[in-house]
Design a protein around this motif. Structure first.
Motif, PDB file in Angstrom:
ATOM      1  N   LEU A  36      -4.175   7.857  -4.913  1.00  0.00           N
ATOM      2  CA  LEU A  36      -3.347   7.779  -3.766  1.00  0.00           C
ATOM      3  C   LEU A  36      -3.927   7.032  -2.679  1.00  0.00           C
ATOM      4  O   LEU A  36      -5.265   7.132  -2.427  1.00  0.00           O
ATOM      5  N   ASP A  37      -3.001   6.125  -2.224  1.00  0.00           N
ATOM      6  CA  ASP A  37      -3.562   5.565  -0.925  1.00  0.00           C
ATOM      7  C   ASP A  37      -2.991   6.491   0.326  1.00  0.00           C
ATOM      8  O   ASP A  37      -1.917   7.077   0.169  1.00  0.00           O
ATOM      9  N   MET A  38      -3.828   6.257   1.558  1.00  0.00           N
ATOM     10  CA  MET A  38      -3.095   7.169   2.648  1.00  0.00           C
ATOM     11  C   MET A  38      -2.150   6.223   3.016  1.00  0.00           C
ATOM     12  O   MET A  38      -2.096   4.897   3.172  1.00  0.00           O
ATOM     13  N   PHE A  39      -0.782   6.790   3.092  1.00  0.00           N
ATOM     14  CA  PHE A  39       0.303   5.757   3.336  1.00  0.00           C
ATOM     15  C   PHE A  39       0.242   5.455   4.666  1.00  0.00           C
ATOM     16  O   PHE A  39      -0.053   5.961   5.681  1.00  0.00           O
ATOM     17  N   PRO A  40       0.875   4.149   4.970  1.00  0.00           N
ATOM     18  CA  PRO A  40       0.800   3.497   6.197  1.00  0.00           C
ATOM     19  C   PRO A  40       2.067   3.814   7.154  1.00  0.00           C
ATOM     20  O   PRO A  40       3.061   4.481   6.712  1.00  0.00           O
ATOM     21  N   TYR A  41       1.651   3.947   8.457  1.00  0.00           N
ATOM     22  CA  TYR A  41       2.879   3.800   9.282  1.00  0.00           C
ATOM     23  C   TYR A  41       3.707   2.586   9.428  1.00  0.00           C
ATOM     24  O   TYR A  41       2.658   1.549   9.454  1.00  0.00           O
ATOM     25  N   PRO A  42       4.812   2.376   9.663  1.00  0.00           N
ATOM     26  CA  PRO A  42       5.158   0.941   9.508  1.00  0.00           C
ATOM     27  C   PRO A  42       5.240   0.127  10.647  1.00  0.00           C
ATOM     28  O   PRO A  42       6.315   0.436  11.444  1.00  0.00           O
ATOM     29  N   SER A  43       4.067  -0.141  10.926  1.00  0.00           N
ATOM     30  CA  SER A  43       3.871  -0.578  12.491  1.00  0.00           C
ATOM     31  C   SER A  43       4.568  -2.202  12.491  1.00  0.00           C
ATOM     32  O   SER A  43       4.606  -2.828  11.488  1.00  0.00           O
ATOM     33  N   GLY A  44       4.951  -2.779  13.573  1.00  0.00           N
ATOM     34  CA  GLY A  44       5.677  -4.176  13.416  1.00  0.00           C
ATOM     35  C   GLY A  44       4.484  -5.087  13.391  1.00  0.00           C
ATOM     36  O   GLY A  44       5.086  -6.207  13.159  1.00  0.00           O
TER      37      GLY A  44
END
Length: 804
Positions: A36-44
Motif C-alpha cells: 500500500l501507498d499512503m494515499f494522496p490528497y488531491p491537490s491542484g
RNA sequence: GCAGGAGUGGCGGAAUGGCAGACGCAUCAGACUCAAAAUCUGACGUAGGUGACUAUGUGUGGGUUCAAGUCCCAUCUCCUGCACCA
C-alpha cells in the motif's frame, strides 16, 4: 541492424495490452500480498517527481512479490480528499471543494497512470464519497457508544489562519502543521477521542511491528510513558489537598515549594486576599500567551498565592506558587518542586529566593552553594529522615509503594499522549453524527440513517467564531431527537482529515459493500497491509491514529488483527536544488510529465530509484536521467543483437547469470534499490563485453529481462516476447541463484606488506595457507625485506606479511 | 538541552573490518562524420615521476587491530524529530 529502442511505441503498446489483459489476477488460490501507498490528497498542483518515487518503489516491490512467490497483489489507490488542504485550495480558487476535488482527482489519476503501476482502480476509494464516509461516521458512533468519544470544553490549540481547532499532533513547534501560522489557545467545546485509553497497547504493540526504529521511537516518545507517584499535599488551614505527580518521589524531603499551572482549577481559590489581584493578573496574562510565546519565554515567571501546603513526609510548610512552566494538561497540573534536583525548579527557586534543600549526596557530599541542580538519581540520601543512607536509585523505585503505605499518595503511571481533539470548525469534512437534545443530551444518529450527508451550503468559508459554517444552515441544524422526538440540534462541527485516513486501507478490499465496513471474510483473506510505503512525516499523526482505529475495530469484532501495517518503509523526500523542498511558491517543482514524454516511463522509473538510497532525501538533478536511458538502449541492443545467435552456454556465462540473480535479488531484498539499478548497469556492461568476446547465451538474456521487469516493465515485456516468451514476463518465475554455479575456481588476492597492498596474485580458491603465503611472497619478490614477524592469510581475501 | 541520522572525487553515490571511489553524471582526449548530434574507445581524487611506479587520501584529533570509510573515545559541522511532560 536491430530496430532502435523506441520507448514511446513500446510503452503505448504494452499499456494497452495490460489494460486489456491485466497481469495481476486473483485466481483465488494464490497467496495475497497487500502493498500500500499512503494515499494522496488531491491537490491542484499535481504530482512532482517526489511523489513518483514513492509510487515507483511500491510498484517495484509489488511486481517483485508477484514474480517471487507468485502472489496476488493488492495494490490499490484512493483519495484523501476531505480536509483543510482541499478546502483551502477551493477557497483560493473560488470554487466549491467538491468540484475542485473531482477535477484534481481526475488530473492526478492521469499522472499516476503514467507510472504504469499495478493499481487496481476497481478498489478505488475516496474519503468524500458518502458511501465511504458513511463508515467513517459509523466508526464514530461506535466509539461514542463505547465511551471513547466525548464532549469537553477546554482551551485547545486554535489556528487563527485556518480558523479551526487542532489536535496536539498537528501543532509543530507552536505552529500549525498545515499553514505555519502561530497557534493560539481558544476555549471551545470539543469532541474528543479517548486515544489515551489505548496508550499502553499502542506502546507495547510496537514490538510486533517491522517498522523503522526511528518511527517506533517517535511513537514511543510521543506516548511518553513514565512511572512515578501521585502525592497528596494538604493545604494549610483548609480541607483541600493538592495532588501532584512526580517521577522522583525519592526527593520528596527536598520539596520546598509547589507550583500549579495557572489553569489549575484550584489556582484562583488559593489566592489569599492580599495576593488576589496579582494572582488574577497572572492567570489572565498566561491565558493570553500563544504557544509560541510560551515556548520562547524560557525565563521563568510566577506568582505566590499566599497559601501554604504541608509536605506530607516531614510536615514542612511550603509556599504554593503559580507558574506557566507547569502544564495544565499533564499529570495533575501541579508539581512538587525540588530545586536541588531539578533544573527548572532550581531556576525558579533561585529567581524567587526559595530555599534549596539537597537530599541526594553529590559525589558523596552535600554541596555548600549549589550553582546548578543535581539531576541524577544516583547517590546516597541525606536530609531525608528515615530515608537517609538509602541509595537514590533504589529509593526511586520503592518510594511510590512506601508513600502509598503511609497514605500520602499512590503509585501511578503517566503518558504524554493526550486525548485527540476531533472537531474541526470547517465545512469540508464528515459531519459528526450527533444530535444535541435538551432532554437526552448527546444522541448519536441511528446507524441506519447514515451517512449523514454534508449539506450543500452557500458560504463554506470558515467563520472564525469557533462555529462551523454548517451552523448557519437552519433547516439542517434543526432536527428532532432520535430518542424522544423532541426538537433538537445537530452537531455542526466536522471531523478532521485524519478520520478517513485512519481506516481507508480496510475499505479497499471491499469498497462496494453496502452492509458492512468490510466483510469479515474479505478482511480475513486480504488484510492486514503487508507493506506500507510513504513519507516519515506521518509518524505520530496518521500512523498513530490508524493503529488506534485498528485496535478499536478489532475490539468490536470488525476485524481479527489489531495492527494495520505489518511492515513500513519510509521513503526520503525528493528536493529541488540545495535540498529545498519542492513547492509551487519556490518555483522548483519538477513535473514527471515532460520526462516521461522525452525518456519514457521505464527510464524515469529507473532514475527515480537511481538518484539515491530510497530511505534518504535526494536532490533532484535531471541530467542523470541520460545515464539510465543509455543503459536501457544498450541493454535493448544487446538482447536484440544476440537473441538469435544460438550461442552455447559456457561456464563463465552461467557464473555471470547466477551472480546477477544473486546480487540483484539480495539488493532488492535489502531495499537497496539504487544499487539494484547500478547492478543492472554493471551486469549489462559485463554481458556486452561477453557478447563481444564469444557471444552470450539466450538463457542469460532471458534471466536479465525477468530481473529487470519489476523496474522497467515495458521494455522488459517487449524483450521477453522478442526472446520467445508467449505469455507475459510477469507470469515468469523469479530465478534463484545456484551457489555452486557462482563459485570461482581462482581468485585475485591482494598481497600486502604491513597492511599496504603491494601486488596481486591469482590463486586457486582451495589453496592451503602455506602455499598461499609462499605464492604471495614470491609475487612480492624484492619488495619484501626485513624480518618477517607475522603472516596473515584470509582465504579468498588477503595475504598480509608483517615485517620489521 | 535531549534523542536519532549523516559527513567519501567537480557532482549523485558504492564498499559482510580485507585492493577506497563500484555504477552513473559532468569534463577532457580519440574514432566515426563535410560538420554536429548520437554512438563507440580511452583518461579522470591529490602531489611527484617520461615511465612501470611512489607518497598521500573517506570532517578533525586520539585509540583498538596484521589490517579501519567501517569498531571504540573525544570533537566539529549539517540534517531530522522532541522540547519546561516534573
Amino acid at each position: 541492424m536491430a530496430k532502435p529502442y523506441n520507448h514511446r511505441e513500446i510503452e503505448e503498446k504494452w499499456r494497452k495490452e495490460w489494460e486489456k489483459h491485466p497481469v495481476n489476477v486473483n485466481d483465488g488460490k494464490k497467496p495475497k500480498y497487500y502493498c500500500l501507498d499512503m494515499f494522496p490528497y488531491p491537490s491542484g498542483n499535481g504530482l512532482h517527481v517526489g511523489h513518483w518515487r514513492g509510487y515507483v518503489i511500491s510498484d517495484v516491490w509489488s511486481r517483485y512479490k508477484m514474480l517471487n512467490g507468485g502472489h496476488y497483489i493488492i495494490h490499490p489507490m484512493g483519495w484523501d480528499a476531505f480536509g483543510l488542504p482541499a478546502e483551502n485550495y477551493a477557497i483560493k480558487m473560488g470554487v466549491h471543494p467538491a468540484k475542485s476535488t473531482a477535477e484534481n482527482v481526475a488530473n492526478i489519476k492521469k499522472q499516476i497512470n503514467q507510472i504504469a503501476a499495478l493499481y487496481d482502480w476497481d478498489m478505488e476509494v475516496n474519503t468524500t464519497d458518502p458511501d465511504f464516509y458513511k463508515w467513517t461516521q459509523w466508526i464514530f458512533v461506535k466509539m461514542f457508544r463505547a465511551g471513547l468519544a466525548y464532549e469537553k470544553e477546554m482551551p485547545i490549540n486554535w489556528c487563527p489562519s485556518c480558523k479551526t481547532g487542532l489536535a496536539n499532533e498537528e501543532v509543530v513547534n507552536g505552529k500549525c502543521e498545515r499553514c505555519g501560522a502561530d497557534v493560539t489557545k481558544k476555549n471551545l467545546k470539543q469532541w474528543m477521542l479517548r486515544i489515551t485509553k489505548y496508550a499502553d497497547r499502542l506502546l507495547n504493540d510496537l514490538d510486533k511491528l517491522d517498522w523503522p526504529e526511528k518511527v517506533k521511537k517517535m511513537q514511543t516518545d510521543w506516548i511518553g510513558k513514565s512511572y512515578g507517584a501521585e502525592v497528596d499535599f494538604p493545604v494549610e488551614g483548609r480541607e483541600e489537598k493538592i495532588t501532584v505527580y512526580t517521577t522522583r518521589p525519592d526527593t520528596l524531603y527536598g520539596a520546598t515549594f509547589m507550583v500549579l499551572a495557572p489553569e489549575h482549577e484550584m489556582a484562583r481559590g488559593l489566592a489569599t486576599p492580599d495576593m488576589r489581584e496579582a494572582v488574577e493578573q497572572y492567570i489572565y496574562d498566561a491565558s493570553m500567551k500563544s504557544n509560541v510565546d510560551r515556548l520562547q519565554d524560557k525565563e521563568k515567571t510566577g506568582v505566590f498565592t499566599g497559601s501554604y501546603a504541608v509536605n506530607p513526609i516531614n510536615g514542612a510548610k511550603i509556599p504554593i506558587w503559580l507558574s506557566d512552566y507547569v502544564l495544565a494538561d499533564y499529570g495533575t497540573g501541579a508539581i512538587m518542586c525540588v530545586p536541588a534536583h531539578d533544573d527548572r525548579d532550581f531556576e525558579f527557586a533561585t529567581k524567587f529566593h526559595i530555599p534549596i534543600v539537597q537530599v541526594i549526596a553529590q559525589d558523596g557530599k552535600e554541596i555548600e552553594n549549589m550553582t546548578q541542580a543535581y539531576t541524577q538519581a544516583s547517590g546516597t540520601m541525606i536530609n531525608s529522615g528515615d530515608w537517609n543512607g538509602m541509595e537514590s536509585a533504589v529509593l526511586k523505585k520503592e518510594a511510590p509503594a512506601m508513600i502509598e503505605k503511609m497514605g500520602a499518595g499512590r503509585k501511578t503511571v503517566n503518558y504524554k499522549l493526550r486525548d485527540w481533539v476531533f472537531s474541526r470548525q470547517r465545512y469540508w469534512g464528515e459531519p459528526i453524527p450527533i444530535v444535541h437534545c435538551p432532554k437526552c443530551g448527546c444522541v448519536p444518529v441511528p446507524e441506519e440513517q447514515l451517512p449523514l450527508l454534508l449539506p450543500e451550503v452557500e458560504s463554506y468559508q470558515p467563520t472564525g467564531t469557533g462555529e462551523s459554517p454548517l451552523a448557519d444552515i437552519e433547516e439542517w441544524v434543526n432536527t428532532t431527537c432520535p430518542v424522544c422526538g423532541a426538537p433538537a440540534k445537530r452537531e455542526t462541527n466536522t471531523m478532521p482529515q485524519w478520520a478517513g485516513s485512519s481506516w481507508y486501507f480496510l475499505r479497499y478490499v471491499d469498497n462496494k459493500n453496502e452492509k458492512e465496513l468490510v466483510s469479515r471474510e474479505k478482511a480475513d483473506r486480504y488484510l492486514p497491509v503487508d507493506m506500507y510505503i510513504g513519507g516519515v512525516e506521518h509518524a505520530v499523526l496518521h500512523l498513530l491514529y490508524s493503529r488506534f482505529y485498528t485496535k478499536f475495530l478489532y475490539d468490536i469484532g470488525v476485524i481479527d488483527f489489531d495492527e494495520p501495517f505489518t511492515k513500513l518503509f519510509n521513503q526520503g523526500m525528493i528536493t529541488g536544488k540545495n535540498g529545498i523542498k519542492m513547492s509551487k511558491s519556490k518555483g522548483n517543482v519538477i513535473s514527471p510529465d515532460d520526462l516521461v514524454r522525452d525518456y519514457g516511463c521505464d527510464s524515469l522509473r529507473l532514475y527515480e530509484l537511481f538518484v539515491g538510497p530510497p530511505e534518504l532525501d535526494s536532490e533532484w538533478d535531471d541530467r542523470g536521467i541520460d545515464g539510465v536511458y543509455r543503459f536501457l538502449t544498450r541493454f535493448w541492443k544487446l538482447v536484440l543483437d544476440n537473441k538469435d545467435q544460438d550461442v552455447k552456454e559456457t561456464k563463465e556465462m552461467k557464473k555471470l547469470r547466477h551472480r546477477m540473480i544473486h546480487d540483484i535479488t539480495q539488493r532488492l531484498e535489502n531495499f537497496s534499490l539504487n544499487t539494484v539499478v547500478s547492478g543492472f548497469m554493471e551486469y549489462n556492461n559485463k554481458m556486452i563485453e561477453m557478447a563481444k568476446g564469444g557471444g552470450i547465451d539466450r538463457e542469460t538474456l532471458k534471466t536479465a529481462v525477468v530481473l529487470l521487469s519489476p523496474f522497467a516493465p515495458h521494455i522488459s515485456e517487449e524483450l521477453w516476447r522478442e526472446l520467445g516468451g508467449s505469455d507475459s514476463v510477469f507470469h515468469a518465475v523469479w530465478p534463484s541463484a545456484d551457489q555452486e554455479a557462482m563459485a570461482d575456481e581462482e581468485k585475485e588476492i591482494a598481497v600486502q606488506i604491513n597492511g599496504k597492498t603491494r601486488t596481486v596474485v591469482k590463486l586457486p580458491v582451495d589453496i592451503g595457507r602455506e602455499e598461499a603465503i609462499a605464492a604471495g611472497k614470491e609475487a612480492l619478490g624484492s619488495k619484501l625485506s626485513g624480518n618477517i614477524v607475522k603472516e596473515i592469510y584470509v582465504p579468498g581475501r588477503i595475504i598480509n606479511i608483517v615485517a620489521k
